[in-house]
Design a protein around this motif. Sequence first.
Motif, mmCIF file in Angstrom:
data_model
loop_
_atom_site.group_PDB
_atom_site.id
_atom_site.type_symbol
_atom_site.label_atom_id
_atom_site.label_comp_id
_atom_site.label_asym_id
_atom_site.label_seq_id
_atom_site.Cartn_x
_atom_site.Cartn_y
_atom_site.Cartn_z
ATOM 1 N N ASP A 141 0.824 -1.222 0.000
ATOM 2 C CA ASP A 141 0.000 0.000 0.000
ATOM 3 C C ASP A 141 0.850 1.262 0.000
ATOM 4 O O ASP A 141 0.546 2.225 -0.717
ATOM 5 C CB ASP A 141 -0.936 0.006 1.216
ATOM 6 N N ALA A 142 1.937 1.262 0.802
ATOM 7 C CA ALA A 142 2.770 2.465 0.909
ATOM 8 C C ALA A 142 3.426 2.796 -0.433
ATOM 9 O O ALA A 142 3.474 3.962 -0.843
ATOM 10 C CB ALA A 142 3.830 2.270 1.994
ATOM 11 N N PHE A 143 3.931 1.782 -1.121
ATOM 12 C CA PHE A 143 4.571 1.988 -2.422
ATOM 13 C C PHE A 143 3.522 2.439 -3.452
ATOM 14 O O PHE A 143 3.736 3.398 -4.201
ATOM 15 C CB PHE A 143 5.231 0.677 -2.875
ATOM 16 N N SER A 144 2.382 1.752 -3.443
ATOM 17 C CA SER A 144 1.320 2.055 -4.414
ATOM 18 C C SER A 144 0.792 3.477 -4.255
ATOM 19 O O SER A 144 0.512 4.162 -5.247
ATOM 20 C CB SER A 144 0.167 1.060 -4.257
ATOM 21 N N LYS A 145 0.664 3.935 -2.994
ATOM 22 C CA LYS A 145 0.120 5.279 -2.750
ATOM 23 C C LYS A 145 1.052 6.354 -3.275
ATOM 24 O O LYS A 145 0.606 7.368 -3.829
ATOM 25 C CB LYS A 145 -0.137 5.475 -1.257
ATOM 26 N N VAL A 146 2.370 6.152 -3.121
ATOM 27 C CA VAL A 146 3.328 7.135 -3.641
ATOM 28 C C VAL A 146 3.222 7.206 -5.160
ATOM 29 O O VAL A 146 3.177 8.296 -5.748
ATOM 30 C CB VAL A 146 4.763 6.773 -3.213
ATOM 31 N N ILE A 147 3.190 6.049 -5.813
ATOM 32 C CA ILE A 147 3.083 6.023 -7.274
ATOM 33 C C ILE A 147 1.770 6.661 -7.733
ATOM 34 O O ILE A 147 1.738 7.440 -8.700
ATOM 35 C CB ILE A 147 3.168 4.572 -7.798
ATOM 36 N N ALA A 148 0.679 6.371 -7.018
ATOM 37 C CA ALA A 148 -0.621 6.936 -7.381
ATOM 38 C C ALA A 148 -0.609 8.457 -7.264
ATOM 39 O O ALA A 148 -1.173 9.166 -8.120
ATOM 40 C CB ALA A 148 -1.713 6.337 -6.499
ATOM 41 N N ARG A 149 0.022 8.982 -6.199
ATOM 42 C CA ARG A 149 0.101 10.441 -6.030
ATOM 43 C C ARG A 149 0.900 11.080 -7.162
ATOM 44 O O ARG A 149 0.529 12.142 -7.686
ATOM 45 C CB ARG A 149 0.724 10.784 -4.676
ATOM 46 N N LEU A 150 2.014 10.457 -7.544
ATOM 47 C CA LEU A 150 2.841 11.003 -8.614
ATOM 48 C C LEU A 150 2.114 10.955 -9.952
ATOM 49 O O LEU A 150 2.204 11.884 -10.753
ATOM 50 C CB LEU A 150 4.160 10.225 -8.701
ATOM 51 N N GLU A 151 1.374 9.877 -10.199
ATOM 52 C CA GLU A 151 0.601 9.772 -11.448
ATOM 53 C C GLU A 151 -0.497 10.832 -11.498
ATOM 54 O O GLU A 151 -0.724 11.452 -12.557
ATOM 55 C CB GLU A 151 -0.010 8.377 -11.559
ATOM 56 N N ALA A 152 -1.146 11.067 -10.347
ATOM 57 C CA ALA A 152 -2.207 12.082 -10.299
ATOM 58 C C ALA A 152 -1.628 13.472 -10.515
ATOM 59 O O ALA A 152 -2.209 14.304 -11.226
ATOM 60 C CB ALA A 152 -2.930 12.006 -8.956
ATOM 61 N N ARG A 153 -0.454 13.714 -9.916
ATOM 62 C CA ARG A 153 0.188 15.024 -10.075
ATOM 63 C C ARG A 153 0.612 15.247 -11.509
ATOM 64 O O ARG A 153 0.430 16.342 -12.071
ATOM 65 C CB ARG A 153 1.410 15.109 -9.140
ATOM 66 N N LEU A 154 1.154 14.204 -12.159
ATOM 67 C CA LEU A 154 1.578 14.308 -13.548
ATOM 68 C C LEU A 154 0.375 14.549 -14.470
ATOM 69 O O LEU A 154 0.418 15.384 -15.377
ATOM 70 C CB LEU A 154 2.307 13.026 -13.964
ATOM 71 N N GLU A 155 -0.711 13.827 -14.203
ATOM 72 C CA GLU A 155 -1.919 13.985 -15.020
ATOM 73 C C GLU A 155 -2.487 15.395 -14.889
ATOM 74 O O GLU A 155 -2.915 16.012 -15.889
ATOM 75 C CB GLU A 155 -2.967 12.957 -14.581
ATOM 76 N N ALA A 156 -2.455 15.931 -13.649
ATOM 77 C CA ALA A 156 -2.951 17.309 -13.460
ATOM 78 C C ALA A 156 -2.113 18.317 -14.207
ATOM 79 O O ALA A 156 -2.632 19.277 -14.797
ATOM 80 C CB ALA A 156 -2.950 17.612 -11.958
ATOM 81 N N ARG A 157 -0.799 18.111 -14.225
ATOM 82 C CA ARG A 157 0.091 19.012 -14.944
ATOM 83 C C ARG A 157 -0.159 18.954 -16.446
ATOM 84 O O ARG A 157 -0.169 19.991 -17.139
ATOM 85 C CB ARG A 157 1.553 18.673 -14.644
ATOM 86 N N LEU A 158 -0.345 17.737 -16.955
ATOM 87 C CA LEU A 158 -0.589 17.589 -18.385
ATOM 88 C C LEU A 158 -1.904 18.213 -18.795
ATOM 89 O O LEU A 158 -2.008 18.854 -19.848
ATOM 90 C CB LEU A 158 -0.582 16.088 -18.749
#
Length: 355
Positions: free
Chosen positions: A334-351
């Motif tokens: 869960d800890a690893f997945s949550k970090v990746i999910a946050r980064l993907e969400a941040r990248l998607e928002a930027r795009l």
Amino acid sequence: MSRSPRQKRNSTRRPSVGASEARANDRRPDSPGEVRQGVRKVVVDEDNAGQRVDNYLMAQIRDLPRSIVYRIIRKGEVRVNKGRVKPDTRLKAGDEVRIPPVTRKEKPAQVVPGSRVQGVIEDAIVFENDQMLVVNKPSGIAVHGGSGLDFGLIEVLRAARPQSKFLELVHRLDRDTSGLIMVAKKRSALRFLQDELRQKRVRKRYHALVSGQWSEQVTRVKEPLLRFELKSGERRVRVDAAGKESLTLFRCLQHFGGYSLVEASPVTGRTHQIRVHSAWVGHPIAGDDKYMDDVSLRAFRSAGGDRLMLHARALDFSLPSTGEPMHFEAPYDDAFSKVIARLEARLEARLEGGS
């Protein structure tokens, strides 16, 4: 052949995996804190055939210093088929080994892992048969006790399986690294798998979240690694010409802006190899409190990262006894997945913001 998580095979357990005793132990205290082990004659079984005499004795007499093992062999107190031997003498199935009386310090009572910890490890087992186990080790659990730790993965497994006489790690993972690790249930399986590792026939692939924009041009790092200790006694590793030859293959999987997800395949198996090679090319693994600079580490933790972002993702090897090809992949925790999910969400928002 792929195996889905939690596939187990029932196995018939034999009461004496190591060796049959011809004489019962004669134990009496020599002095407080010491235990006297009487003469024993044991017969080597098939699973222990090919083992050196010194290693066999250390397995038979736990916690006996190596220096004493060599001394009793040198003095001729250890006999194989009534004859003197050398430490490197190889044993054969059916050999009778005379183990002389020895005095060893009584080991303090071990802390027994709680049922919750045992449950976590049992749930992490992805494959088991009569030869071995494959475990998706959680981050934060050491593979063995020591250095201030009461127990690790192997001690938990032994406590959960008191009837299993032999359980040994085939290889290791750092305490804060999660993912797939192999455990042998027979000495023959341990020898087979470790030989496969030496022959580089076992493929291990890790996923690591690293700091910065990983260059697509960096696909291999071949730098010698040297182990050393800080004044505090803490173990570290650095790139050094005097170190051992080391090679890691890398492949960038995804860029997030500020971080990159990479696949790392260690060809050699040095301590902290992926962590040091990543840091050496300027991309330390996120959450690495040994090889990441303090500013970057604080930034990662302030963003919610609370673990070393290194995961033993996939494992390919041949099964002992049958040679059947095996392939396993372990999901992130869960800890690893949550970090990746946050980064993907941040990248998607930027795009989306830039479109």
